[in-house]
Design a protein around this motif. Structure first.
Motif, PDB file in Angstrom:
ATOM      1  N   GLY A 218      -0.746  14.865 -17.069  1.00 12.58           N
ATOM      2  CA  GLY A 218      -0.615  14.552 -15.653  1.00 12.58           C
ATOM      3  C   GLY A 218       0.519  13.582 -15.383  1.00 12.58           C
ATOM      4  O   GLY A 218       1.288  13.757 -14.419  1.00 12.58           O
ATOM      5  N   ARG A 219       0.654  12.572 -16.223  1.00 15.27           N
ATOM      6  CA  ARG A 219       1.729  11.587 -16.044  1.00 15.27           C
ATOM      7  C   ARG A 219       3.104  12.238 -16.216  1.00 15.27           C
ATOM      8  O   ARG A 219       4.031  11.981 -15.452  1.00 15.27           O
ATOM      9  CB  ARG A 219       1.556  10.419 -17.020  1.00 15.27           C
ATOM     10  CG  ARG A 219       0.356   9.538 -16.706  1.00 15.27           C
ATOM     11  CD  ARG A 219       0.205   8.406 -17.711  1.00 15.27           C
ATOM     12  NE  ARG A 219       1.329   7.489 -17.692  1.00 15.27           N
ATOM     13  CZ  ARG A 219       1.448   6.461 -16.869  1.00 15.27           C
ATOM     14  NH1 ARG A 219       0.511   6.223 -15.956  1.00 15.27           N
ATOM     15  NH2 ARG A 219       2.485   5.654 -16.933  1.00 15.27           N
TER      16      ARG A 219
ATOM     17  N   GLY B 125       5.914   4.733  -6.751  1.00  9.26           N
ATOM     18  CA  GLY B 125       6.020   4.597  -5.305  1.00  9.26           C
ATOM     19  C   GLY B 125       5.791   5.867  -4.523  1.00  9.26           C
ATOM     20  O   GLY B 125       6.256   5.994  -3.384  1.00  9.26           O
ATOM     21  N   TYR B 126       5.065   6.808  -5.113  1.00 11.41           N
ATOM     22  CA  TYR B 126       4.779   8.077  -4.445  1.00 11.41           C
ATOM     23  C   TYR B 126       3.274   8.253  -4.245  1.00 11.41           C
ATOM     24  O   TYR B 126       2.460   7.700  -4.980  1.00 11.41           O
ATOM     25  CB  TYR B 126       5.305   9.260  -5.267  1.00 11.41           C
ATOM     26  CG  TYR B 126       6.800   9.461  -5.156  1.00 11.41           C
ATOM     27  CD1 TYR B 126       7.338  10.488  -4.401  1.00 11.41           C
ATOM     28  CD2 TYR B 126       7.676   8.599  -5.824  1.00 11.41           C
ATOM     29  CE1 TYR B 126       8.722  10.667  -4.311  1.00 11.41           C
ATOM     30  CE2 TYR B 126       9.055   8.765  -5.738  1.00 11.41           C
ATOM     31  CZ  TYR B 126       9.567   9.805  -4.974  1.00 11.41           C
ATOM     32  OH  TYR B 126      10.922   9.977  -4.881  1.00 11.41           O
ATOM     33  N   VAL B 127       2.920   9.049  -3.260  1.00 10.63           N
ATOM     34  CA  VAL B 127       1.539   9.439  -3.009  1.00 10.63           C
ATOM     35  C   VAL B 127       1.324  10.834  -3.582  1.00 10.63           C
ATOM     36  O   VAL B 127       2.194  11.702  -3.443  1.00 10.63           O
ATOM     37  CB  VAL B 127       1.231   9.445  -1.498  1.00 10.63           C
ATOM     38  CG1 VAL B 127      -0.180   9.977  -1.234  1.00 10.63           C
ATOM     39  CG2 VAL B 127       1.386   8.052  -0.924  1.00 10.63           C
ATOM     40  N   LEU B 128       0.182  11.053  -4.221  1.00  6.44           N
ATOM     41  CA  LEU B 128      -0.162  12.375  -4.724  1.00  6.44           C
ATOM     42  C   LEU B 128      -1.383  12.903  -3.989  1.00  6.44           C
ATOM     43  O   LEU B 128      -2.384  12.199  -3.860  1.00  6.44           O
ATOM     44  CB  LEU B 128      -0.442  12.331  -6.228  1.00  6.44           C
ATOM     45  CG  LEU B 128      -0.787  13.711  -6.831  1.00  6.44           C
ATOM     46  CD1 LEU B 128       0.133  14.037  -7.989  1.00  6.44           C
ATOM     47  CD2 LEU B 128      -2.239  13.740  -7.311  1.00  6.44           C
ATOM     48  N   VAL B 129      -1.284  14.127  -3.482  1.00  5.19           N
ATOM     49  CA  VAL B 129      -2.424  14.787  -2.846  1.00  5.19           C
ATOM     50  C   VAL B 129      -2.786  16.015  -3.668  1.00  5.19           C
ATOM     51  O   VAL B 129      -1.948  16.566  -4.391  1.00  5.19           O
ATOM     52  CB  VAL B 129      -2.116  15.188  -1.390  1.00  5.19           C
ATOM     53  CG1 VAL B 129      -1.827  13.969  -0.551  1.00  5.19           C
ATOM     54  CG2 VAL B 129      -0.944  16.175  -1.324  1.00  5.19           C
ATOM     55  N   MET B 130      -4.047  16.441  -3.586  1.00  2.00           N
ATOM     56  CA  MET B 130      -4.523  17.578  -4.369  1.00  2.00           C
ATOM     57  C   MET B 130      -4.975  18.709  -3.474  1.00  2.00           C
ATOM     58  O   MET B 130      -5.477  18.487  -2.375  1.00  2.00           O
ATOM     59  CB  MET B 130      -5.684  17.161  -5.278  1.00  2.00           C
ATOM     60  CG  MET B 130      -5.297  16.299  -6.454  1.00  2.00           C
ATOM     61  SD  MET B 130      -6.756  15.892  -7.444  1.00  2.00           S
ATOM     62  CE  MET B 130      -7.187  17.524  -8.070  1.00  2.00           C
ATOM     63  N   SER B 131      -4.826  19.934  -3.995  1.00  2.00           N
ATOM     64  CA  SER B 131      -5.336  21.110  -3.308  1.00  2.00           C
ATOM     65  C   SER B 131      -5.867  22.076  -4.357  1.00  2.00           C
ATOM     66  O   SER B 131      -5.356  22.119  -5.479  1.00  2.00           O
ATOM     67  CB  SER B 131      -4.235  21.771  -2.480  1.00  2.00           C
ATOM     68  OG  SER B 131      -4.739  22.879  -1.761  1.00  2.00           O
TER      69      SER B 131
ATOM     70  N   HIS C 135       0.855  -1.180   0.000  1.00  2.00           N
ATOM     71  CA  HIS C 135       0.000   0.000   0.000  1.00  2.00           C
ATOM     72  C   HIS C 135       0.895   1.234   0.000  1.00  2.00           C
ATOM     73  O   HIS C 135       1.619   1.496   0.957  1.00  2.00           O
ATOM     74  CB  HIS C 135      -0.890  -0.011   1.239  1.00  2.00           C
ATOM     75  CG  HIS C 135      -1.980   1.013   1.194  1.00  2.00           C
ATOM     76  ND1 HIS C 135      -1.741   2.357   1.332  1.00  2.00           N
ATOM     77  CD2 HIS C 135      -3.319   0.871   0.991  1.00  2.00           C
ATOM     78  CE1 HIS C 135      -2.884   3.018   1.253  1.00  2.00           C
ATOM     79  NE2 HIS C 135      -3.848   2.139   1.034  1.00  2.00           N
ATOM     80  N   VAL C 136       0.855   1.980  -1.125  1.00  2.00           N
ATOM     81  CA  VAL C 136       1.786   3.088  -1.308  1.00  2.00           C
ATOM     82  C   VAL C 136       1.657   4.131  -0.203  1.00  2.00           C
ATOM     83  O   VAL C 136       2.640   4.636   0.327  1.00  2.00           O
ATOM     84  CB  VAL C 136       1.559   3.729  -2.698  1.00  2.00           C
ATOM     85  CG1 VAL C 136       2.449   4.957  -2.853  1.00  2.00           C
ATOM     86  CG2 VAL C 136       1.855   2.716  -3.783  1.00  2.00           C
TER      87      VAL C 136
ATOM     88  N   GLY D  37      -4.120  11.176 -14.255  1.00  2.00           N
ATOM     89  CA  GLY D  37      -2.862  10.737 -14.856  1.00  2.00           C
ATOM     90  C   GLY D  37      -1.696  10.891 -13.902  1.00  2.00           C
ATOM     91  O   GLY D  37      -0.834  10.001 -13.797  1.00  2.00           O
ATOM     92  N   ALA D  38      -1.661  12.010 -13.174  1.00  8.36           N
ATOM     93  CA  ALA D  38      -0.574  12.256 -12.225  1.00  8.36           C
ATOM     94  C   ALA D  38      -0.618  11.265 -11.070  1.00  8.36           C
ATOM     95  O   ALA D  38       0.415  10.737 -10.635  1.00  8.36           O
ATOM     96  CB  ALA D  38      -0.648  13.688 -11.700  1.00  8.36           C
ATOM     97  N   PHE D  39      -1.821  11.019 -10.553  1.00 11.87           N
ATOM     98  CA  PHE D  39      -1.976  10.082  -9.430  1.00 11.87           C
ATOM     99  C   PHE D  39      -1.509   8.682  -9.822  1.00 11.87           C
ATOM    100  O   PHE D  39      -0.775   8.028  -9.075  1.00 11.87           O
ATOM    101  CB  PHE D  39      -3.438  10.045  -8.997  1.00 11.87           C
ATOM    102  CG  PHE D  39      -3.703   9.144  -7.822  1.00 11.87           C
ATOM    103  CD1 PHE D  39      -3.596   9.610  -6.525  1.00 11.87           C
ATOM    104  CD2 PHE D  39      -4.053   7.809  -8.010  1.00 11.87           C
ATOM    105  CE1 PHE D  39      -3.826   8.783  -5.443  1.00 11.87           C
ATOM    106  CE2 PHE D  39      -4.284   6.971  -6.937  1.00 11.87           C
ATOM    107  CZ  PHE D  39      -4.169   7.460  -5.649  1.00 11.87           C
ATOM    108  N   GLU D  40      -1.909   8.242 -11.010  1.00  9.26           N
ATOM    109  CA  GLU D  40      -1.536   6.893 -11.452  1.00  9.26           C
ATOM    110  C   GLU D  40      -0.025   6.761 -11.619  1.00  9.26           C
ATOM    111  O   GLU D  40       0.578   5.775 -11.195  1.00  9.26           O
ATOM    112  CB  GLU D  40      -2.238   6.572 -12.765  1.00  9.26           C
ATOM    113  CG  GLU D  40      -1.919   5.191 -13.309  1.00  9.26           C
ATOM    114  CD  GLU D  40      -2.673   4.893 -14.580  1.00  9.26           C
ATOM    115  OE1 GLU D  40      -2.058   4.906 -15.661  1.00  9.26           O
ATOM    116  OE2 GLU D  40      -3.905   4.659 -14.496  1.00  9.26           O
ATOM    117  N   ARG D  41       0.589   7.767 -12.259  1.00 10.30           N
ATOM    118  CA  ARG D  41       2.030   7.694 -12.490  1.00 10.30           C
ATOM    119  C   ARG D  41       2.806   7.780 -11.180  1.00 10.30           C
ATOM    120  O   ARG D  41       3.807   7.073 -10.991  1.00 10.30           O
ATOM    121  CB  ARG D  41       2.459   8.820 -13.436  1.00 10.30           C
ATOM    122  CG  ARG D  41       3.936   8.760 -13.820  1.00 10.30           C
ATOM    123  CD  ARG D  41       4.287   7.427 -14.433  1.00 10.30           C
ATOM    124  NE  ARG D  41       5.681   7.366 -14.827  1.00 10.30           N
ATOM    125  CZ  ARG D  41       6.377   6.248 -14.882  1.00 10.30           C
ATOM    126  NH1 ARG D  41       5.799   5.089 -14.569  1.00 10.30           N
ATOM    127  NH2 ARG D  41       7.643   6.262 -15.251  1.00 10.30           N
TER     128      ARG D  41
END
Length: 327
Positions: free
Chosen positions: A288-289, A85-91, A44-45, A76-80
């Motif tokens: 996004g990727r 191995g990184y988590v992406l958060v949005m604001s 779980h990333v 696209g950014a979240f998937e890549r």
């Protein structure tokens, strides 16, 4: 899984999560990985990020969370990011105060390692703050000239496609609904529209700047229709194009018989409108990727650089464009 591999839970967790200072024999690591594969285990990333000293977390700042383009870019950014191995958060950056608040919370609070900014605007305080900051960052979609860390689309190519299509249909008097002035993709698209129109021997009757919303498109289209010359309109967003069709109907003009309309960006709703909208499909998911790759590459030691997404825009022809008619 640990039981299957004949090791402790702690040992299995450290091997699977790549803990660098954990020492284990090669055959032990092999047993753990084979057990994980046999059981279909995937780490779980997010949990991994929280458990390590390096958060491996990046933030994406978008203009509006309700915007379909922003959502597509974010997917696209979240998937890549997850693949690497990184988590992406949005604001959401709906105004300068919200952007600065997000910056303080995410960056100064140590919650993220890098920042993807898809909401830059002229004179935005965040741009100056980032120029003085050591936080790795990239500007996505909306370029900031001179920074050398912009990840953008070929927006000029979208205008060229639109004008080629309209010229091929026989239009000679065209108009453009641009985005707000001062934002690079909006300015670049409008400039390319004018240049491409001249190259095709067309007359640009009107360029109206408007917010990338249905209301913005309707208001801009009403001004274009009121001028009384253009037989075709190219809008810089799908929402603007929807507003333009509405304005045409309100003025008693049939689309496309009296006014052809093209929208920028292609989403499923475009095919289900009346008439279905002709669009220029932009590679937003790929954008996004590429944005995720750009910030993660920085975090892993690569110098920032400007990137233009190699995937070209494509024309999707539907019912909202046709030869010039009664207007």
């Amino acid at each position: 899984m640990a039981q299957r591999a004949g090791v402790s839970k702690a040992a299995a967790s450290k091997v699977l999560n790549g803990v660098q200072d954990f020492s284990a024999r090669p055959e032990t690591r092999l047993r753990i990985m084979e057990a994980a594969e046999a059981l279909g285990y995937r780490p779980h990333v997010a949990a991994r990020a929280l458990a390590t000293s390096n958060g491996r977390t990046v933030a994406l700042l978008v203009p509006k969370l309700t915007d379909l383009a922003a959502v597509t870019i974010a997917r696209g950014a979240f998937e890549r990011a997850a693949e690497r191995g990184y988590v992406l958060v949005m604001s959401e950056d709906f105004d300068e105060h919200s952007a600065m608040s997000a910056f303080r919370d995410l960056v100064h609070g140590g919650r993220v390692d890098g920042l993807i900014v898809a909401s830059s605007r002229p004179e935005h305080k965040l741009i100056a703050v980032l120029a003085e900051s050591t936080i790795p960052h990239v500007f996505l979609d909306r370029a900031v000239p001179g920074t050398g860390r912009n990840v953008v689309l070929d927006v000029a190519g979208s205008s060229r496609l639109a004008l080629r299509h309209l010229a091929g249909l026989g239009h000679r008097d065209v108009a453009h609904i641009a985005g707000p002035p001062g934002i690079t993709p909006s300015d670049d698209r409008a400039r390319a529209f004018t240049e491409s129109a001249l190259a095709h021997g067309l007359t640009v009757c009107h360029v109206e700047h408007a917010e990338p919303t249905e209301a913005g498109g309707a208001e801009a289209a009403a001004a274009i229709i009121g001028a009384g010359r253009a037989t075709a309109v190219y809008a810089s967003s799908l929402a603007q194009a929807i507003g333009a069709v509405h304005a045409a109907h309100e003025a008693g003009l049939a689309v496309p018989d009296a006014l052809s309309v093209i929208g920028n960006d292609d989403f499923p709703i475009a095919a289900y409108l009346t008439p279905p909208l002709t669009t220029i499909a932009m590679p937003l998911w790929e954008l996004g990727r590429y944005g995720a790759d750009a910030i993660i590459d920085q975090l892993e030691g690569t110098a920032p650089a400007d990137v233009v997404i190699p995937t070209e825009p494509t024309l999707v022809v539907r019912g909202s464009t046709g030869p010039p008619g009664s207007r």
